[in-house]
Structure formats: C-alpha cells, structure tokens
Motif scaffolding. Structure first.
Motif, short mmCIF file in Angstrom:
data_model
loop_
_atom_site.label_atom_id
_atom_site.label_comp_id
_atom_site.label_asym_id
_atom_site.label_seq_id
_atom_site.Cartn_x
_atom_site.Cartn_y
_atom_site.Cartn_z
N THR A 33 20.17 70.32 -6.55
CA THR A 33 21.46 70.39 -7.23
C THR A 33 22.27 69.13 -6.93
O THR A 33 22.44 68.76 -5.76
CB THR A 33 22.25 71.62 -6.76
N CYS A 34 22.76 68.49 -7.98
CA CYS A 34 23.53 67.25 -7.82
C CYS A 34 24.98 67.49 -8.23
O CYS A 34 25.28 68.35 -9.04
CB CYS A 34 22.92 66.14 -8.69
N SER A 35 25.87 66.67 -7.68
CA SER A 35 27.29 66.82 -7.96
C SER A 35 27.87 65.45 -8.31
O SER A 35 27.59 64.45 -7.64
CB SER A 35 28.02 67.39 -6.74
N TYR A 36 28.68 65.42 -9.39
CA TYR A 36 29.30 64.17 -9.81
C TYR A 36 30.74 64.43 -10.21
O TYR A 36 31.04 65.38 -10.93
CB TYR A 36 28.55 63.56 -10.98
N THR A 37 31.66 63.59 -9.74
CA THR A 37 33.07 63.69 -10.10
C THR A 37 33.43 62.52 -11.01
O THR A 37 33.22 61.36 -10.64
CB THR A 37 33.96 63.65 -8.85
N PHE A 38 33.96 62.82 -12.17
CA PHE A 38 34.30 61.78 -13.14
C PHE A 38 35.47 60.93 -12.63
O PHE A 38 36.39 61.43 -11.99
CB PHE A 38 34.69 62.41 -14.48
N ALA A 39 35.40 59.64 -12.94
CA ALA A 39 36.48 58.73 -12.59
C ALA A 39 37.63 58.83 -13.59
O ALA A 39 38.78 58.50 -13.26
CB ALA A 39 35.96 57.29 -12.55
#
Length: 270
Positions: A33-39
């Motif tokens: 599971t990967c996590s990404y926060t938008f800029a």
C-alpha cells in the motif's frame, strides 16, 4: 464532474482545468500500500463532485540475455474515481461513449505511450479549455471536438475544413465503412461509439470550448459538439445566428427530444 475545464489548481499550474503530479516516489508499506499527498489543493470554494484519475507504466525486459531480448512498456487500465468535495451526493461524470465501443474497432485503444486507455480518463485533459498548444495558432482538443473531427477525416475537405493536432493532419485519413451498407467514409453510425442513446440528445456540456482555429472562438458547448461532425460553415453560421445574448444557445427550440427536428430524428438510424 458537471463539466471539466475551468478549475484552477494554483497560479503555478500551466495545464488547463486540471493538475497532474507524479507519485513515482510515494512511500509504500510492506503490504504494497502506497500513500501520496498532492502538492496542489482543491480550490477552497469548490462545490459538488470532482474526479481523480491515475495512469501508470512499467518497463520490462523480455527474454533477457538472448539475441531476441526486447524492452517493452505496458500499462494497466486507467482508474477514475469521483468524490464529493462538500458533503453533497456524488454525481459521476456523464457517460457518453465507452472504451469497450472504441475497442470494437481499435482492439486496444491507448495513447500517450500507452498510459491513457479509458475515455473517462481522457476527458480530464481533453476538456473545453485545453488546446494542443502548438504554434502559431493552437488547436482545440476538447474530447467531443477531437473525436468527431478525427473520425470525420477526409470528409472535412469538401466542407472546407481541416483538423490538425500537434502536427498530425487528420484530413488525410479515409475511414472504413461504419454502416451496414459498406460505404467507405460513412461515419453516421453514432452508436458505434455512443452509449445509452447519448447521440439522440443535445450535448450536455456546460463550458465554452476553446477552438482558436475555428470560425468562432470560443464555441458554446452545444455548438462545439454538433459542429464537430457538422463542420461546414453554413451550419456554424446557423448555430451562431441562433445564439442569444439573453439565453445563450437556443438549440432546444428546434432540436430537443419533442421538437420537429429533434436530434434523434435527424441522426442516422441503423
């Protein structure tokens, strides 16, 4: 999702109506599971339903170490998810065409290096405000304009029109028959692409369509969709003189479902 194209995601975003970010460096856990926060944030005054889509590509070496070793790229299907930004009920993007219909002719339609392969994903970028950004005069690439014009091909020439996107001139293309009689260049079988009888109704777009190479720029949404196929200048003029400064397009007077010249009655029936 009511219509894409005119949302600003920040002064540093150069794409029209959408923002793209790379998540290739997103941290992933042991379970995959990967996590990404938008800029870039969704505008603070946003309402209704927004969509987010994802594209990906992997590079693999086939038969490594052999004389037939080959490096190939492949992509999974695009995923598009709609979500409410203000707690209201989710309203999904209208479904006008389906990728399964496209693949009836194209077998496995994909573009931009194979990463983009679903029509519901295509419309995020091919929106009313976007162009190919070519010079000296950019070409509008809103999805309905793009697809109607590309599939009209050589039929545009006797109408006195053309369509060139990023250096590719689609008026050189003679499309195969799309109707049961086998007539080459007959593109009137709308149901080959459209789903749910969407070709039998007036277009549902709400935003004006940028078309720098067109005789009218910007085009209002119904006019832009209809003149994608009906591209001759008299038809463009017909739409223009039936556009009011008070109510905008008045197409419904003659072309709504119950009118004498309804879209359903005028489109070819197969």
């Amino acid at each position: 999702t009511s219509d894409f194209g005119y949302t600003s995601f920040g002064s540093d975003v150069t794409t029209h109506g959408y923002v793209t970010e790379s998540a290739v460096k997103a941290p992933c856990g042991d379970d995959g599971t990967c996590s990404y926060t938008f800029a870039h944030a969704i505008p603070a005054n946003a309402t209704g339903t927004y969509s987010i889509g994802m594209e990906a590509r992997r590079t693999e070496t086939l038969l490594p170490g052999t004389t037939t070793q080959k490096v190939v790229n492949y992509s999974p299907p695009n995923k598009v998810i709609s979500f409410s930004v203000d707690g209201s009920a989710i309203v999904n993007r209208r479904l006008v065409v389906a990728i399964a219909n496209c693949n009836g002719c194209h077998v496995e339609l994909n573009h931009h290096g194979g990463r983009r392969n679903d029509t519901q994903y295509c419309v995020l970028c091919h929106n009313p405000s976007n162009t190919d950004a070519s010079t000296p005069v950019a070409q509008g690439v809103n999805f309905n304009l793009l697809i109607h014009r590309i599939h009209t091909g050589r039929n545009l020439i006797p109408l006195g029109r053309s369509y060139t996107v990023s250096g590719t001139d689609f008026t050189t293309i003679r499309y195969s028959a799309m109707d049961p009689t086998g007539v080459p260049g007959d593109t009137r079988n709308c149901s080959l692409c459209h789903v749910g009888g969407s070709e039998q109704n007036l277009p549902l777009g709400k935003n004006s369509v940028v078309d720098p190479r067109g005789p009218v720029n910007p085009d209002l949404p119904i006019t832009a969709a209809c003149t994608g196929c009906h591209a001759d200048l008299p038809t463009v003029g017909h739409a223009l003189v039936n556009t009011s400064s008070i109510v905008g397009e008045t197409c419904t007077v003659c072309h709504k479902a119950t009118a004498e010249f309804s879209v359903a009655s005028q489109h070819a029936q197969y």
